[in-house]
Design a protein around this motif. Structure first.
Motif, PDB file in Angstrom:
ATOM      1  N   GLY A  82       0.794  -1.207   0.000  1.00 41.03           N
ATOM      2  CA  GLY A  82       0.000   0.000   0.000  1.00 41.03           C
ATOM      3  C   GLY A  82       0.833   1.266   0.000  1.00 41.03           C
ATOM      4  N   LEU A  83       2.067   1.171  -0.507  1.00 44.89           N
ATOM      5  CA  LEU A  83       2.936   2.343  -0.569  1.00 44.89           C
ATOM      6  C   LEU A  83       2.759   3.031  -1.913  1.00 44.89           C
ATOM      7  N   PRO A  84       2.495   4.323  -1.932  1.00 46.84           N
ATOM      8  CA  PRO A  84       2.373   5.023  -3.210  1.00 46.84           C
ATOM      9  C   PRO A  84       3.719   5.071  -3.912  1.00 46.84           C
ATOM     10  N   ALA A  85       3.764   4.572  -5.133  1.00 43.91           N
ATOM     11  CA  ALA A  85       5.021   4.531  -5.870  1.00 43.91           C
ATOM     12  C   ALA A  85       4.766   4.736  -7.349  1.00 43.91           C
ATOM     13  N   VAL A  86       5.690   5.422  -7.997  1.00 46.74           N
ATOM     14  CA  VAL A  86       5.643   5.627  -9.437  1.00 46.74           C
ATOM     15  C   VAL A  86       6.952   5.102 -10.015  1.00 46.74           C
ATOM     16  N   ALA A  87       6.867   4.092 -10.877  1.00 42.08           N
ATOM     17  CA  ALA A  87       8.057   3.517 -11.507  1.00 42.08           C
ATOM     18  C   ALA A  87       8.117   3.973 -12.960  1.00 42.08           C
ATOM     19  N   LEU A  88       9.223   4.570 -13.348  1.00 40.27           N
ATOM     20  CA  LEU A  88       9.354   5.143 -14.685  1.00 40.27           C
ATOM     21  C   LEU A  88      10.490   4.482 -15.447  1.00 40.27           C
ATOM     22  N   GLY A  89      10.210   4.067 -16.682  1.00 42.97           N
ATOM     23  CA  GLY A  89      11.231   3.500 -17.550  1.00 42.97           C
ATOM     24  C   GLY A  89      11.875   4.560 -18.411  1.00 42.97           C
ATOM     25  N   ARG A  90      12.664   4.111 -19.365  1.00 43.98           N
ATOM     26  CA  ARG A  90      13.437   5.036 -20.200  1.00 43.98           C
ATOM     27  C   ARG A  90      12.543   5.973 -21.000  1.00 43.98           C
ATOM     28  N   GLU A  91      11.360   5.493 -21.410  1.00 46.81           N
ATOM     29  CA  GLU A  91      10.478   6.337 -22.214  1.00 46.81           C
ATOM     30  C   GLU A  91      10.026   7.571 -21.433  1.00 46.81           C
ATOM     31  N   GLU A  92       9.767   7.396 -20.131  1.00 46.68           N
ATOM     32  CA  GLU A  92       9.294   8.518 -19.317  1.00 46.68           C
ATOM     33  C   GLU A  92      10.439   9.246 -18.606  1.00 46.68           C
ATOM     34  N   LEU A  93      11.549   8.541 -18.372  1.00 47.71           N
ATOM     35  CA  LEU A  93      12.657   9.116 -17.610  1.00 47.71           C
ATOM     36  C   LEU A  93      13.965   8.696 -18.261  1.00 47.71           C
ATOM     37  N   ASP A  94      14.402   9.481 -19.218  1.00 51.82           N
ATOM     38  CA  ASP A  94      15.636   9.192 -19.953  1.00 51.82           C
ATOM     39  C   ASP A  94      16.815   9.766 -19.175  1.00 51.82           C
ATOM     40  N   LEU A  95      17.641   8.911 -18.602  1.00 50.52           N
ATOM     41  CA  LEU A  95      18.738   9.373 -17.770  1.00 50.52           C
ATOM     42  C   LEU A  95      19.860  10.028 -18.566  1.00 50.52           C
ATOM     43  N   GLU A  96      19.746  10.039 -19.878  1.00 51.19           N
ATOM     44  CA  GLU A  96      20.729  10.743 -20.698  1.00 51.19           C
ATOM     45  C   GLU A  96      20.305  12.165 -21.023  1.00 51.19           C
ATOM     46  N   VAL A  97      19.131  12.583 -20.564  1.00 48.58           N
ATOM     47  CA  VAL A  97      18.628  13.933 -20.863  1.00 48.58           C
ATOM     48  C   VAL A  97      18.307  14.649 -19.559  1.00 48.58           C
ATOM     49  N   ARG A  98      19.199  15.522 -19.094  1.00 50.90           N
ATOM     50  CA  ARG A  98      19.044  16.160 -17.790  1.00 50.90           C
ATOM     51  C   ARG A  98      17.775  17.012 -17.709  1.00 50.90           C
ATOM     52  N   GLU A  99      17.485  17.782 -18.749  1.00 46.99           N
ATOM     53  CA  GLU A  99      16.313  18.655 -18.692  1.00 46.99           C
ATOM     54  C   GLU A  99      15.032  17.855 -18.495  1.00 46.99           C
ATOM     55  N   GLY A 100      14.944  16.731 -19.168  1.00 47.12           N
ATOM     56  CA  GLY A 100      13.761  15.897 -19.027  1.00 47.12           C
ATOM     57  C   GLY A 100      13.648  15.305 -17.634  1.00 47.12           C
ATOM     58  N   ILE A 101      14.776  14.989 -17.027  1.00 49.09           N
ATOM     59  CA  ILE A 101      14.771  14.456 -15.668  1.00 49.09           C
ATOM     60  C   ILE A 101      14.197  15.484 -14.705  1.00 49.09           C
TER      61      ILE A 101
END
Length: 329
Positions: free
Chosen positions: A27-46
């Motif tokens: 019952g812990l609120p959590a949001v898991a994001l993959g590369r499509e939503e969170l691209d670790l190569e693009v700082r601005e998007g992060i």
């Protein structure tokens, strides 16, 4: 009671999958994001993505884990494992929220005869390990109260890992050759995910200085890749699946692009002292994983064999099981 979401960087990898499923069960609120939503190569998007979620903490289990491929994609490995990780850590520090970062046993060269503890000096043998070590240092510089967890040989019923590779090879090959001169600690992704959530909850309630720094956390007990494969095949046999013949080979007989440490055993006693966490013995956790993948032990159960073949029909046929195992985050 946690009201804001925990942001899990990573979504479809085996550890991220276990984290989000376990968080839902608790019952812990959590949001898991993959590369499509969170691209670790693009700082601005992060920056934009994290701001839109407004998490209470960040757990980073996203990584570049193709150990051999990293030798020819060094820049990409460092952009994800160092630059992307430090971007998340920096944002977490600015927002004054906890940050947990997953690292690896491959930061060590394997020259030590005993298990490595957190005071041992890292010396990675390959680009992947170097990128993860650089990520550790950058994370702790950007977020001095971050928690860095080193683990090893992670496996689960999902994703790319040594157990699933061995199951596939057991179905497709009469003889499987596995290296016998590399030691480590097999670690259940489900058990590690439970520990990470326990640490996460503590970091939200306790003085963060008590959870800051580097910790080793693996399944109890050590083995070689060959010993790991032997335990897997013995488990298959107990479940009515005829295993292939297992042959031991040396690292020199199994050339890879990236060098592997001959010893990457980790001493997890610090995590036990600080967090009160001790993961189960790896053989015990492996049985649970095999129950999920193959079925419960029953040498007469033809259904186990049929169900196992159906569940594993879509698994990739890795030409080299040990190489697949090396990509263990």
């Amino acid at each position: 009671m946690i009201e804001q979401s925990i942001l899990i960087a990573g979504r479809n990898g085996q550890l991220a999958t276990c984290l989000r499923h376990l968080a839902a069960l608790r019952g812990l609120p959590a949001v898991a994001l993959g590369r499509e939503e969170l691209d670790l190569e693009v700082r601005e998007g992060i920056d934009r993505t994290v701001a839109s979620i407004g998490p209470c903490m960040i757990i980073n289990v996203a990584a570049y884990t193709a150990v051999d491929q990293a030798e020819s994609e060094v820049g990409k490995a460092f952009r994800i494992n160092r630059d992307g990780a430090v971007a998340l850590a920096d944002i977490a520090w600015q927002r004054n929220i906890p940050f947990i970062h997953l690292s690896t046993d491959y930061v060590f060269d394997g020259a030590k005869q005993e298990a490595y503890d957190e005071a041992d000096v890292p010396a990675p043998l390959n680009a992947y390990g170097a990128s993860k070590l650089a990520g550790e240092a950058a994370v702790l510089a950007a977020h001095p109260l971050a928690t860095v967890i080193r683990s090893s040989w992670i496996y689960s019923p999902v994703g790319s890992n040594f157990v699933r590779t061995m199951l596939r090879l057991a179905e497709t090959r009469p003889i499987v050759k596995v290296v016998c001169d590399q030691q480590g600690n097999p670690t259940s992704a489900a058990e590690l995910a439970a520990a990470l959530l326990q640490i996460a909850e503590r970091s939200l309630t306790d003085d963060r200085r008590t959870v800051a720094g580097i910790f080793h956390l693996t399944g109890q007990g050590a083995t070689t890749w060959h010993g790991f494969a032997e335990a897997i095949f013995n488990g298959l046999s107990r479940r009515g699946v005829q295993p292939p013949t297992l042959e031991a080979i040396t690292t020199d007989q199994h050339p890879c692009a990236a060098r592997r440490p001959p010893n990457s055993r980790l001493d997890s006693s610090k995590a036990e002292r600080v967090f009160g966490i001790r993961l189960p013995a790896w053989r015990q956790s492996l049985e649970t994983c095999l129950d999920q993948l193959v079925g419960e032990g029953d040498p007469d159960a033809e259904g186990n064999r049929a169900g196992w073949r159906q569940r594993n029909a879509s698994l990739p046929d890795h030409a080299r099981g040990q190489q697949a195992a090396a990509a263990h985050l």
